[in-house]
Design an enzyme around this catalytic site. Sequence first.
Site, PDB file in Angstrom:
ATOM      1  N   THR A   1      -3.500  -9.701   2.248  1.00  0.00           N
ATOM      2  CA  THR A   1      -4.895 -10.110   2.448  1.00  0.00           C
ATOM      3  C   THR A   1      -5.507 -10.586   1.133  1.00  0.00           C
ATOM      4  O   THR A   1      -6.536 -11.248   1.138  1.00  0.00           O
ATOM      5  CB  THR A   1      -5.756  -8.939   2.978  1.00  0.00           C
ATOM      6  OG1 THR A   1      -5.711  -7.871   2.033  1.00  0.00           O
ATOM      7  CG2 THR A   1      -5.281  -8.447   4.329  1.00  0.00           C
ATOM      8  N   SER A   2      -4.873 -10.217  -0.005  1.00  0.00           N
ATOM      9  CA  SER A   2      -5.512 -10.510  -1.301  1.00  0.00           C
ATOM     10  C   SER A   2      -4.652 -11.350  -2.237  1.00  0.00           C
ATOM     11  O   SER A   2      -5.149 -11.804  -3.256  1.00  0.00           O
ATOM     12  CB  SER A   2      -5.856  -9.200  -2.009  1.00  0.00           C
ATOM     13  OG  SER A   2      -4.660  -8.512  -2.315  1.00  0.00           O
TER      14      SER A   2
ATOM     15  N   ARG B   1      -8.637  18.270   2.497  1.00  0.00           N
ATOM     16  CA  ARG B   1      -7.915  17.499   1.470  1.00  0.00           C
ATOM     17  C   ARG B   1      -7.705  18.399   0.263  1.00  0.00           C
ATOM     18  O   ARG B   1      -8.660  19.056  -0.190  1.00  0.00           O
ATOM     19  CB  ARG B   1      -8.755  16.280   1.076  1.00  0.00           C
ATOM     20  CG  ARG B   1      -8.078  15.352   0.106  1.00  0.00           C
ATOM     21  CD  ARG B   1      -7.064  14.438   0.748  1.00  0.00           C
ATOM     22  NE  ARG B   1      -7.665  13.453   1.625  1.00  0.00           N
ATOM     23  CZ  ARG B   1      -6.992  12.836   2.614  1.00  0.00           C
ATOM     24  NH1 ARG B   1      -5.716  13.089   2.831  1.00  0.00           N
ATOM     25  NH2 ARG B   1      -7.601  11.960   3.386  1.00  0.00           N
TER      26      ARG B   1
ATOM     27  N   PRO C   1      -3.780  29.374 -29.066  1.00  0.00           N
ATOM     28  CA  PRO C   1      -3.472  30.579 -28.265  1.00  0.00           C
ATOM     29  C   PRO C   1      -4.677  31.496 -28.153  1.00  0.00           C
ATOM     30  O   PRO C   1      -4.762  32.333 -27.263  1.00  0.00           O
ATOM     31  CB  PRO C   1      -2.336  31.259 -29.034  1.00  0.00           C
ATOM     32  CG  PRO C   1      -1.961  30.343 -30.138  1.00  0.00           C
ATOM     33  CD  PRO C   1      -2.996  29.273 -30.271  1.00  0.00           C
TER      34      PRO C   1
ATOM     35  N   GLN D   1      -4.092  18.690   3.177  1.00  0.00           N
ATOM     36  CA  GLN D   1      -3.589  17.319   3.189  1.00  0.00           C
ATOM     37  C   GLN D   1      -3.611  16.670   1.798  1.00  0.00           C
ATOM     38  O   GLN D   1      -4.600  16.789   1.062  1.00  0.00           O
ATOM     39  CB  GLN D   1      -4.394  16.483   4.194  1.00  0.00           C
ATOM     40  CG  GLN D   1      -4.267  17.038   5.604  1.00  0.00           C
ATOM     41  CD  GLN D   1      -4.952  16.227   6.692  1.00  0.00           C
ATOM     42  OE1 GLN D   1      -5.504  16.802   7.620  1.00  0.00           O
ATOM     43  NE2 GLN D   1      -4.914  14.915   6.617  1.00  0.00           N
TER      44      GLN D   1
ATOM     45  N   GLY E   1       0.843  -1.201   0.000  1.00  0.00           N
ATOM     46  CA  GLY E   1       0.000   0.000   0.000  1.00  0.00           C
ATOM     47  C   GLY E   1       0.877   1.250   0.000  1.00  0.00           C
ATOM     48  O   GLY E   1       2.100   1.176  -0.174  1.00  0.00           O
TER      49      GLY E   1
ATOM     50  N   HIS F   1       1.642  16.694   3.742  1.00  0.00           N
ATOM     51  CA  HIS F   1       0.589  17.464   4.381  1.00  0.00           C
ATOM     52  C   HIS F   1       1.196  18.803   4.813  1.00  0.00           C
ATOM     53  O   HIS F   1       2.295  18.852   5.385  1.00  0.00           O
ATOM     54  CB  HIS F   1       0.048  16.741   5.620  1.00  0.00           C
ATOM     55  CG  HIS F   1      -0.730  15.491   5.285  1.00  0.00           C
ATOM     56  ND1 HIS F   1      -1.146  15.169   4.008  1.00  0.00           N
ATOM     57  CD2 HIS F   1      -1.180  14.492   6.087  1.00  0.00           C
ATOM     58  CE1 HIS F   1      -1.808  14.032   4.034  1.00  0.00           C
ATOM     59  NE2 HIS F   1      -1.840  13.593   5.273  1.00  0.00           N
TER      60      HIS F   1
HETATM   61  P1  NAP Z   1      -3.542   1.748   1.007  1.00  0.00           P
HETATM   62  O1  NAP Z   1      -2.569   2.436   0.100  1.00  0.00           O
HETATM   63  O2  NAP Z   1      -4.973   1.764   0.617  1.00  0.00           O
HETATM   64  O3  NAP Z   1      -3.049   0.220   1.197  1.00  0.00           O
HETATM   65  C1  NAP Z   1      -3.701  -0.699   2.040  1.00  0.00           C
HETATM   66  C2  NAP Z   1      -3.817  -2.046   1.338  1.00  0.00           C
HETATM   67  O4  NAP Z   1      -4.693  -1.973   0.221  1.00  0.00           O
HETATM   68  C3  NAP Z   1      -2.554  -2.615   0.737  1.00  0.00           C
HETATM   69  O5  NAP Z   1      -1.706  -3.139   1.716  1.00  0.00           O
HETATM   70  C4  NAP Z   1      -3.111  -3.693  -0.188  1.00  0.00           C
HETATM   71  O6  NAP Z   1      -3.349  -4.884   0.589  1.00  0.00           O
HETATM   72  C5  NAP Z   1      -4.448  -3.106  -0.615  1.00  0.00           C
HETATM   73  N1  NAP Z   1      -4.515  -2.652  -2.012  1.00  0.00           N
HETATM   74  C6  NAP Z   1      -5.590  -2.820  -2.825  1.00  0.00           C
HETATM   75  N2  NAP Z   1      -5.367  -2.282  -4.022  1.00  0.00           N
HETATM   76  C7  NAP Z   1      -4.111  -1.766  -4.021  1.00  0.00           C
HETATM   77  C8  NAP Z   1      -3.329  -1.065  -4.995  1.00  0.00           C
HETATM   78  N3  NAP Z   1      -3.780  -0.788  -6.246  1.00  0.00           N
HETATM   79  N4  NAP Z   1      -2.081  -0.676  -4.654  1.00  0.00           N
HETATM   80  C9  NAP Z   1      -1.607  -0.925  -3.423  1.00  0.00           C
HETATM   81  N5  NAP Z   1      -2.321  -1.565  -2.460  1.00  0.00           N
HETATM   82  C10 NAP Z   1      -3.573  -1.986  -2.739  1.00  0.00           C
HETATM   83  O7  NAP Z   1      -3.495   2.346   2.478  1.00  0.00           O
HETATM   84  P2  NAP Z   1      -2.403   3.345   3.161  1.00  0.00           P
HETATM   85  O8  NAP Z   1      -2.664   4.743   2.749  1.00  0.00           O
HETATM   86  O9  NAP Z   1      -1.047   2.778   2.969  1.00  0.00           O
HETATM   87  O10 NAP Z   1      -2.866   3.253   4.695  1.00  0.00           O
HETATM   88  C11 NAP Z   1      -2.611   2.116   5.512  1.00  0.00           C
HETATM   89  C12 NAP Z   1      -2.879   2.493   6.964  1.00  0.00           C
HETATM   90  O11 NAP Z   1      -1.986   3.544   7.358  1.00  0.00           O
HETATM   91  C13 NAP Z   1      -4.303   3.047   7.208  1.00  0.00           C
HETATM   92  O12 NAP Z   1      -4.734   2.634   8.466  1.00  0.00           O
HETATM   93  C14 NAP Z   1      -4.088   4.535   7.209  1.00  0.00           C
HETATM   94  O13 NAP Z   1      -5.072   5.214   7.953  1.00  0.00           O
HETATM   95  C15 NAP Z   1      -2.730   4.636   7.870  1.00  0.00           C
HETATM   96  N6  NAP Z   1      -1.999   5.868   7.554  1.00  0.00           N
HETATM   97  C16 NAP Z   1      -1.931   6.273   6.253  1.00  0.00           C
HETATM   98  C17 NAP Z   1      -1.202   7.421   5.965  1.00  0.00           C
HETATM   99  C18 NAP Z   1      -1.075   7.920   4.557  1.00  0.00           C
HETATM  100  O14 NAP Z   1      -0.517   9.016   4.389  1.00  0.00           O
HETATM  101  N7  NAP Z   1      -1.530   7.217   3.550  1.00  0.00           N
HETATM  102  C19 NAP Z   1      -0.550   8.123   7.000  1.00  0.00           C
HETATM  103  C20 NAP Z   1      -0.634   7.653   8.308  1.00  0.00           C
HETATM  104  C21 NAP Z   1      -1.346   6.509   8.578  1.00  0.00           C
HETATM  105  P3  NAP Z   1      -3.180  -6.365   0.038  1.00  0.00           P
HETATM  106  O15 NAP Z   1      -1.803  -6.497  -0.543  1.00  0.00           O
HETATM  107  O16 NAP Z   1      -3.365  -7.200   1.267  1.00  0.00           O
HETATM  108  O17 NAP Z   1      -4.266  -6.489  -0.981  1.00  0.00           O
END
Ligand code: NAP
Length: 369
Positions: free
Chosen positions: A36-37, A267, A192, A161, A10, A274
């Site tokens: 998970t997938s 956002r 133009p 953000q 992710g 951010h």
């Molecule tokens: P994310 O990008 O949505 O990734 C979470 C999961 O989604 C991945 O591990 C993957 O799991 C699945 N996934 C499904 N489609 C995907 C794709 N096309 N590309 C990549 N992954 C995909 O979530 P995230 O932003 O990293 O956030 C994870 C946690 O950290 C959340 O609880 C969030 O609140 C927290 N958090 C996020 C941030 C931020 O800036 N993003 C900052 C602080 C805390 P599988 O491999 O198991 O399918």
Amino acid sequence: MQVGLVGWRGMVGSVLMQRMIAEKDFKNVASVFFSTSQSGQAVTLRDGREVVLKDANDLSQLLKMDAIVSCQGGDYTQKIHGPLRDAGWQGYWIDAASTLRMASNALVVLDPINIDDIHAALDDGKKDFIGGNCTTSLMMLAMHGLFRDELVEWVSAMTYQAASGAGAQNVRELIEQMGSIYEASKDDLASPKGGILDIDALVLDRMRAKEFPTEYFGTPLAGSLIPWIDADLGNGQSREEWKAQAETNKILGRQGDPIPVEGICVRIGAMRCHSQALTFKLSNSVPVLEVEKILGDANEWVSVIPNDKPSTISMLSPTSVTSTLNIPVGRVRKLNLPGNIYSAFTVGDQLLWGAAEPLRRMLQILVRR
Ligand code: NAP
């Protein structure tokens, strides 16, 4: 130490992998990768290793881990953490999700600020170490010196953000929205003589059209903004806004005597980082030069940007800060308001100090003990 990584592909997980490879953290641990997938699939990691993914929902595999680092999200934590502990798992749970942050036996980790609390919690036998909310951690690193010197009476943080704060799918959607806007206006842009109001109308029509991609954000972000992040608490406040005060005071160990932290979380269409416009009241009148010195000396990542236009636009933007651990703070000024009220503006990479970095540093603290 056997470390399970969940959520490593992710947004946060990818940056965590990048940092762990750059810092050679994998040399100190035996790592096992979960999904998970995609369990059972063979994948090539960024460092060239080939691994077969284990099932992140299989408790029997997770029970073998000495530590689990999860960047998978709150639903996963909600589903897995309790049953794992109920099954007698004694390992360390290090998590980016907010689910466990307020639990009494969990510590919110931001080691430049609360390293002593982290060691005390480990001595106490605590096992759950959770990364803080991204905006809160970035605000705290920026304001570290003023908190440390107990000068802060209250803070208002108005946030800007980035899309990546919402996850990988949302970043893709933002770029698709940008592309769709360009598609709608490119012929007029190429000429133009294209009238600007015609271009503006084409763009707006596209942004309001049914086919405009809004599956993940629920509304246009490119060319617009969204003044609401996370759940509605029903009292006019979003959960993202609530986290600022709750987590700041948990990290500072001031839950009994909290510093008010308020604001509106917005956002915007930035890719990463951010940004926050901070207004804060100090307990006494401190000259601006001294405020800047206190801010700039607090930790090795914060730096003060001179409050002038060229410095601000070149050094205080998501574009200049992305992919770095820098926490620039600028626009420091005593405001023309009664009382000791100051402003500052700060930018930080929410995927680094706001998410992945405190987790990898927590794992290293465990490895070194
Ligand atoms: P994310 O990008 O949505 O990734 C979470 C999961 O989604 C991945 O591990 C993957 O799991 C699945 N996934 C499904 N489609 C995907 C794709 N096309 N590309 C990549 N992954 C995909 O979530 P995230 O932003 O990293 O956030 C994870 C946690 O950290 C959340 O609880 C969030 O609140 C927290 N958090 C996020 C941030 C931020 O800036 N993003 C900052 C602080 C805390 P599988 O491999 O198991 O399918």
